[in-house]
Design a protein around this motif. Structure first.
Motif, mmCIF file in Angstrom:
data_model
loop_
_atom_site.group_PDB
_atom_site.id
_atom_site.type_symbol
_atom_site.label_atom_id
_atom_site.label_comp_id
_atom_site.label_asym_id
_atom_site.label_seq_id
_atom_site.Cartn_x
_atom_site.Cartn_y
_atom_site.Cartn_z
ATOM 1 N N CYS A 165 4.249 -5.377 3.790
ATOM 2 C CA CYS A 165 3.240 -4.775 3.969
ATOM 3 C C CYS A 165 2.122 -5.444 4.543
ATOM 4 N N ALA A 166 1.358 -4.699 5.559
ATOM 5 C CA ALA A 166 0.113 -5.480 6.136
ATOM 6 C C ALA A 166 -0.982 -5.457 5.342
ATOM 7 N N CYS B 16 5.744 -0.311 5.111
ATOM 8 C CA CYS B 16 6.314 0.286 4.013
ATOM 9 C C CYS B 16 6.836 1.659 4.378
ATOM 10 N N ASP C 197 0.772 -1.149 -0.038
ATOM 11 C CA ASP C 197 -0.014 0.072 -0.098
ATOM 12 C C ASP C 197 0.966 1.213 -0.065
ATOM 13 N N GLY C 198 2.182 0.988 0.460
ATOM 14 C CA GLY C 198 2.934 2.205 0.626
ATOM 15 C C GLY C 198 2.941 3.283 1.316
ATOM 16 N N SER C 199 1.819 2.836 2.376
ATOM 17 C CA SER C 199 1.743 3.840 3.530
ATOM 18 C C SER C 199 1.726 3.252 4.873
ATOM 19 N N CYS C 200 1.570 2.142 5.215
ATOM 20 C CA CYS C 200 1.386 1.481 6.304
ATOM 21 C C CYS C 200 2.907 1.526 7.000
HETATM 22 ZN ZN LIG Z 1 2.311 -1.317 3.656
#
Ligand SMILES: [Zn+2]
Length: 345
Positions: free
Chosen positions: A103-104, A95, A89-92
């Motif tokens: 990534c979760a 990441c 997701d690039g944001s957790c």
């Molecule tokens: Zn992530």
């Protein structure tokens, strides 16, 4: 268009489905090669909790851009590209800390999004957002490029296990992943690479990657053999690329002092507990690591390794089949009678 869709365990159907259209932020590909892997066979037999049917399978994808959706910049019709499989997701928190392979909220092509066993697929906006589409360098064919995805996973595993110059590396499992481990370990400067495999025919077929020693685990005890080959010292790094508890238990016993063990392949979800002598880890200062797919950056670097021939893959592609023979392809993979089977939709 024709597509191979998973409906339920044991039920993959070749059927006519509407062609997808590139929506805003997406591009559409004309799929040229989608290679198969052991995971496809596992999905075919057992399904997968993250997979919502009916779903077009196939996650080792290479093709040509044939539609560009609104708002997409940097891509044009005719671009030759390779697609990541695991989409972070690039944001957790993982990441943000630079570990997108764990990534979760990871999603995957062929699981939550239609995959490459079809004439066309749309590349989700999420893939473009994480730089998950890679331009295929000149001189690299689509089939070779499709192998960048499994090689990216192998690269993640070898980074985590810190394979480097002078290492003696044991790879357990001579399937496509095992073959890629042998080649990548060499390119990273390993001094010696030993390949271990239960199935004699599969071990012989893997001679194409020229391991320094090949041990058939059905004919000799692999721990004894590795100790013999290393003057009793054991191996610096061991990768288990086989879904077998015995392989993981033996890996611990064949590790040198301060050795690293990569439990690269998973075990069946209903039977994942192994016997583990914790004192070996303690006194010998062993490192046990896992490996879960790869990041978009690993995919880009894997494609580069293929393009520069640091890790050649063309000779690992043993079978090229049209889409209507995808079930034959999965059967070849299941029987271990091929190294890499690629589908050409
Ligand atoms: Zn992530």
């Amino acid at each position: 268009m024709r597509a191979a869709r998973f409906h339920a365990p044991g039920d993959i159907r070749l059927e006519d489905v509407p062609e997808p259209i590139a929506g805003p932020g997406e591009v559409r590909l004309r799929v040229r090669n989608c290679s198969t892997c052991g995971t496809d066979v596992k999905i075919f037999r057992n399904g997968h909790p993250n997979l919502s049917p009916p779903r077009v399978l196939g996650h080792e994808i290479a093709g040509e851009v044939d539609q560009v959706g609104d708002g997409v910049t940097g891509w044009a019709v005719g671009d030759r590209v390779q697609v990541i499989a695991a989409i972070p997701d690039g944001s957790c928190p993982q990441c943000r800390r630079g570990r997108p392979s764990v990534c979760a909220n990871q999603e995957s092509m062929g699981y939550q999004y239609d995959g490459g066993f079809a004439a066309h697929l749309t590349v989700p906006a999420k893939v473009l957002a994480v730089d998950g589409l890679n331009r295929i360098p000149d001189g690299v064919g689509f089939a070779e490029a499709s192998v960048a995805e499994p090689l990216a996973c192998v690269l993640n595993g070898q980074e985590l296990a810190r394979v480097g110059a002078g290492d003696t590396v044991v790879v357990v499992g001579a399937g496509p992943i095992g073959c890629l481990h042998v080649r990548l370990a060499r390119s990273r400067g390993a001094a010696r690479v030993v390949l271990v495999e239960l199935n004699r025919a599969r071990l012989d077929a893997a001679a194409v990657v020229h391991p320094d020693a090949a041990v058939c685990a059905a004919e000799a005890d692999p721990v004894d053999e590795v100790l013999k080959l290393t003057d009793g010292q054991g191996a610096d790094v061991i990768f288990t690329a086989a879904a077998a508890k015995a392989a993981q238990e033996q890996a611990l016993l064949m590790a040198a002092r301060s050795g690293r063990i990569s439990l690269f392949g998973g075990l069946p979800k209903d039977d994942p507990v192994i016997a583990f002598d914790a004192n070996l880890v303690h006194y010998r200062e062993l490192t046990v690591v896992g490996a879960n797919g790869s990041s978009p950056a690993h995919n880009a670097r894997a494609l580069e390794l293929i393009a520069t021939r640091a890790v050649p893959v063309a000779d690992l592609i043993t079978h090229r089949l049209p889409l209507d023979r995808v079930l034959d392809g999965l059967d070849l993979v299941a029987r271990g009678e091929a190294i890499k089977v690629t589908i050409e939709p």
